[in-house]
Structure formats: structure tokens, C-alpha cells
Design a protein around this motif. Structure first.
Motif, short mmCIF file in Angstrom:
data_model
loop_
_atom_site.label_atom_id
_atom_site.label_comp_id
_atom_site.label_asym_id
_atom_site.label_seq_id
_atom_site.Cartn_x
_atom_site.Cartn_y
_atom_site.Cartn_z
N MET A 106 22.13 31.61 37.44
CA MET A 106 21.60 30.78 38.53
C MET A 106 22.69 29.90 39.16
O MET A 106 22.72 29.70 40.39
CB MET A 106 20.47 29.90 38.01
CG MET A 106 19.75 29.11 39.07
SD MET A 106 18.32 28.24 38.35
CE MET A 106 17.74 27.29 39.75
N VAL A 107 23.58 29.36 38.35
CA VAL A 107 24.72 28.58 38.83
C VAL A 107 25.97 29.19 38.21
O VAL A 107 26.09 29.28 36.99
CB VAL A 107 24.61 27.09 38.44
CG1 VAL A 107 25.78 26.30 39.03
CG2 VAL A 107 23.29 26.50 38.91
N VAL A 108 26.89 29.60 39.06
CA VAL A 108 28.07 30.35 38.61
C VAL A 108 29.34 29.67 39.10
O VAL A 108 29.39 29.20 40.25
CB VAL A 108 28.03 31.80 39.13
CG1 VAL A 108 29.25 32.58 38.67
CG2 VAL A 108 26.74 32.49 38.71
N GLY A 109 30.35 29.62 38.26
CA GLY A 109 31.65 29.08 38.67
C GLY A 109 32.67 30.19 38.76
O GLY A 109 32.85 30.95 37.81
N VAL A 110 33.35 30.29 39.90
CA VAL A 110 34.39 31.29 40.11
C VAL A 110 35.71 30.56 40.34
O VAL A 110 35.80 29.66 41.18
CB VAL A 110 34.07 32.17 41.34
CG1 VAL A 110 35.21 33.15 41.60
CG2 VAL A 110 32.75 32.90 41.15
N ILE A 111 36.73 30.92 39.58
CA ILE A 111 38.03 30.25 39.69
C ILE A 111 39.12 31.25 40.03
O ILE A 111 39.14 32.38 39.49
CB ILE A 111 38.36 29.50 38.38
CG1 ILE A 111 39.67 28.71 38.51
CG2 ILE A 111 38.39 30.42 37.17
CD1 ILE A 111 39.94 27.76 37.36
N ALA A 112 40.00 30.88 40.92
CA ALA A 112 41.13 31.75 41.30
C ALA A 112 41.96 32.06 40.06
O ALA A 112 42.35 31.17 39.32
CB ALA A 112 41.99 31.04 42.34
N GLY A 113 42.20 33.34 39.84
CA GLY A 113 42.97 33.75 38.67
C GLY A 113 42.11 34.17 37.50
O GLY A 113 42.64 34.64 36.47
N GLY A 114 40.80 34.00 37.62
CA GLY A 114 39.88 34.47 36.58
C GLY A 114 39.82 33.58 35.35
O GLY A 114 40.27 32.42 35.37
N GLU A 115 39.23 34.11 34.29
CA GLU A 115 38.98 33.34 33.07
C GLU A 115 40.23 32.67 32.52
O GLU A 115 40.18 31.55 32.02
CB GLU A 115 38.38 34.25 31.99
CG GLU A 115 36.98 34.76 32.31
CD GLU A 115 35.94 33.65 32.25
OE1 GLU A 115 36.03 32.81 31.34
OE2 GLU A 115 35.06 33.62 33.13
N GLN A 116 41.37 33.33 32.62
CA GLN A 116 42.62 32.77 32.10
C GLN A 116 42.95 31.43 32.76
O GLN A 116 43.49 30.52 32.14
CB GLN A 116 43.77 33.75 32.34
CG GLN A 116 45.14 33.24 31.90
CD GLN A 116 46.26 34.17 32.31
OE1 GLN A 116 46.02 35.30 32.72
NE2 GLN A 116 47.49 33.71 32.20
N ALA A 121 47.45 27.53 34.00
CA ALA A 121 47.73 27.74 35.42
C ALA A 121 48.10 29.20 35.67
O ALA A 121 48.87 29.80 34.91
CB ALA A 121 48.86 26.83 35.87
N VAL A 122 47.54 29.78 36.72
CA VAL A 122 47.88 31.14 37.15
C VAL A 122 48.61 31.02 38.48
O VAL A 122 48.01 30.68 39.50
CB VAL A 122 46.63 32.02 37.29
CG1 VAL A 122 47.01 33.40 37.80
CG2 VAL A 122 45.89 32.12 35.96
N GLU A 123 49.90 31.27 38.46
CA GLU A 123 50.72 31.04 39.63
C GLU A 123 50.26 31.86 40.83
O GLU A 123 49.94 33.05 40.70
CB GLU A 123 52.19 31.38 39.31
CG GLU A 123 52.79 30.53 38.20
CD GLU A 123 52.80 29.05 38.52
OE1 GLU A 123 52.87 28.70 39.72
OE2 GLU A 123 52.72 28.23 37.58
#
Length: 311
Positions: A106-116, A121-123
Motif C-alpha cells: 500500500m505504501v512503497v519506498g523506491v530509492i535510486a540505486g536499489g536496496e543497496q 551510497a551508490v554513486e
């Protein structure tokens, strides 16, 4: 196509105009201050955040109403962000199921670079515009959903791209930025631009900007859940009792709200299969579990309305 030096100069000029990147003349001596003076100085800056959030009250209310309307139709709330902003979205999403008894989808969080990227930090992930589209497509984004883009600078390419795509799909789009006239604000239907001013440490947007983001997402989910009937008399009544502490809290909540003893509250919870809301309805109306569950469903999960219907 800009060459590298021109691109650098353009980006430098863009960042120089952001309040979140600004430097203040009275910050040059931080390393010379006593610890208590550092505490007081940082606390003084932090106190500016709630006022900045309050200034965006009408925009926040618009977003809450839009999110609630889509929740009622089966839509989802999807946060999208990079770095600190992305982590704040992921955090808020992860806390909804245990707090409000919601399905994790129902509520989802999406982050640049995925789970890692939640922990490390994912450059360059924040610059990947195509990845934002792919991440939303992977969720089968639909017109009934809401996408909330979070970016302190308000210019993060990953977030801008995600909001543009979401708007093309027909989803409701909301932007949370810490600068006025932001790119993500222009890309979204509802812009929540909480201008908190220069950071205590210049450019460290995990500080006041991050605090403002957390306060706003708290409002978006908490207030929409209140409007969906997830609370009763200011208390969580759809929590999931997944451990001993929460089971004890459930019994105490039923006892306090229904005005009964612990044993009677525990018995009602047993009849209600652990549902605080259903146990309260049983105690308030004397109905059996089947009739109470039906009334609650007919009331759209609003306990007050179900009590009224059975009394």
C-alpha cells in the motif's frame, strides 16, 4: 551537447542559487565552539523546521486528501528519492504495516540505486533518469496511484524523471523539496516546498532538509490513515500485534478505550481474532463477531460509523 567544463560551470551556477547550498557568515567558527554551544546553535537552527513545514500546510492538506482518495479506490502511495531523501521514503513506507495494519504494497519506498542504496551510497544513481522510469514500471504504476518525489535540492534528475513519468501515466504527483521554484515542484501537480534555509553544516541536507522531509511524510501517511479510520479517539486501532509488546498494547488499548478490565479486553480480542478495532466494536455494541465484522466492512473500516450503525 555541453562539454565537461561547460557542464560543470552550469551545475555550479545552479547549485549556487539553492538555499540548501548557501553558506552563512556565522558558521566559520563551529570547530572553536564548546560542545554545549554547538548543541544550542544546532538546536536553534532545527527549531526553524516546524515553522517552515507549517507554511506549507495548505499544500500538505491537498496532498493528504489526494492520497486518501486514491487509497479508498485501492491505489498506492509510492515514494521516490535518492540518498537521504530516498531513505526517508523507504523508512516511512516500512513503518506503515506495523503501525496501521496496512498491506506492505500500500505504501512503497523506491530509492535510486536499489536496496543497496538504503545502507550505502551508490554513486551517480541520483542522475539516472531511465532508472527512475524502470523502477516505477517494475511496480506497474497505475493512474490510481500517488507518486511522491522527495529531493532536498528539488533538482535530482532521478526524481524529476520519475515524477514526469508518473504524471504521464496519470498518477497523482507530489513533490517535497527544500528550495522554492524547484524542478520537482514544476514536474508535480502538488508542490510542497519547505524552505528551511542554509544548513547548519553548509550543503549537508540530511540535517534540516531531512528533518523537514520526515515531518512531511509523517503527515502524508499519518493523516491519510486517520481519514481512513485507522485510529479511534487518537489511538492506533489497526496495529498488527506481531510481538509480545504489541499484544500487551492491544489489550491495554481495548481496556482503556472501552472502559473495561484487562480480562474482558483480552476476551474480546480473542473473539475478534486479535483485531483491536473489531474487539472495540464488540464491546461497544454487544454484537457477535460476524455481525460486527460485516458492519465494520460496510462502514469502510470507520469504527465510529460501525458503532453508530449497530446501536
Amino acid at each position: 551537447m555541453l562539454d565537461d567544463s561547460s557542464r560543470f560551470a552550469a551545475l555550479l551556477a545552479e547549485l549556487s542559487g539553492l538555499t540548501t547550498e548557501a553558506q552563512t557568515a556565522d558558521r566559520g567558527d563551529l570547530d572553536l565552539l564548546d560542545t554545549i554551544d554547538l548543541v544550542r546553535a544546532m538546536n536553534t537552527e532545527d527549531r526553524r523546521v516546524p515553522e517552515a513545514v507549517a507554511a506549507q500546510g495548505e499544500q500538505i492538506a491537498l496532498a493528504v486528501d489526494g492520497i486518501t482518495e486514491r487509497f479508498r479506490r485501492g491505489g498506492r502511495l509510492i515514494y521516490i528519492g535518492a540518498g537521504t531523501a530516498g531513505r526517508i521514503g523507504v523508512l516511512d513506507a516500512s513503518e506503515c504495516p506495523p503501525t496501521f495494519g496496512t498491506d506492505p504494497s500500500m505504501v512503497v519506498g523506491v530509492i535510486a540505486g536499489g536496496e543497496q542504496a538504503i545502507r550505502s551510497a551508490v554513486e551517480d544513481a541520483e542522475d539516472d533518469e531511465e532508472a527512475a522510469i524502470a523502477d516505477l514500471e517494475r511496480l506497474s504504476l497505475a493512474p490510481g496511484d500517488t507518486v511522491v518525489g522527495i529531493s532536498a535540492s528539488g533538482r535530482t534528475p532521478y526524481v524529476v524523471s520519475g515524477l514526469v513519468h508518473a504524471r504521464e501515466v496519470g498518477a497523482l504527483t507530489v513533490a517535497i523539496a527544500a528550495n522554492a521554484d524547484s524542478a520537482i515542484g514544476a514536474a508535480a501537480e502538488i508542490a510542497i516546498e519547505v524552505v528551511t534555509g542554509p544548513e547548519f553544516i553548509s550543503g549537508s541536507t540530511r540535517l534540516k532538509s531531512g528533518t523537514a522531509q520526515k515531518l512531511v511524510v509523517n503527515m502524508l501517511t499519518t493523516l491519510s490513515m486517520i481519514k481512513l479510520g485507522k485510529t479511534y479517539r487518537g489511538v492506533m486501532v489497526d496495529l498488527q500485534a506481531t510481538n509480545e509488546k504489541l499484544r500487551v498494547r492491544s489489550v491495554r488499548t481495548v481496556a482503556q478505550l472501552a472502559g473495561v478490565g484487562i480480562e474482558e479486553a483480552a476476551e474480546a480480542l480473542g473473539l475478534a481474532d486479535g483485531s483491536v478495532k473489531l474487539a472495540l466494536l464488540l464491546l461497544a455494541t454487544g454484537a457477535d463477531a460476524s455481525a460486527a465484522a460485516h458492519a465494520l466492512a460496510e462502514a469502510g473500516g470507520i469504527l465510529r460509523d460501525a458503532i453508530r450503525a449497530l446501536n
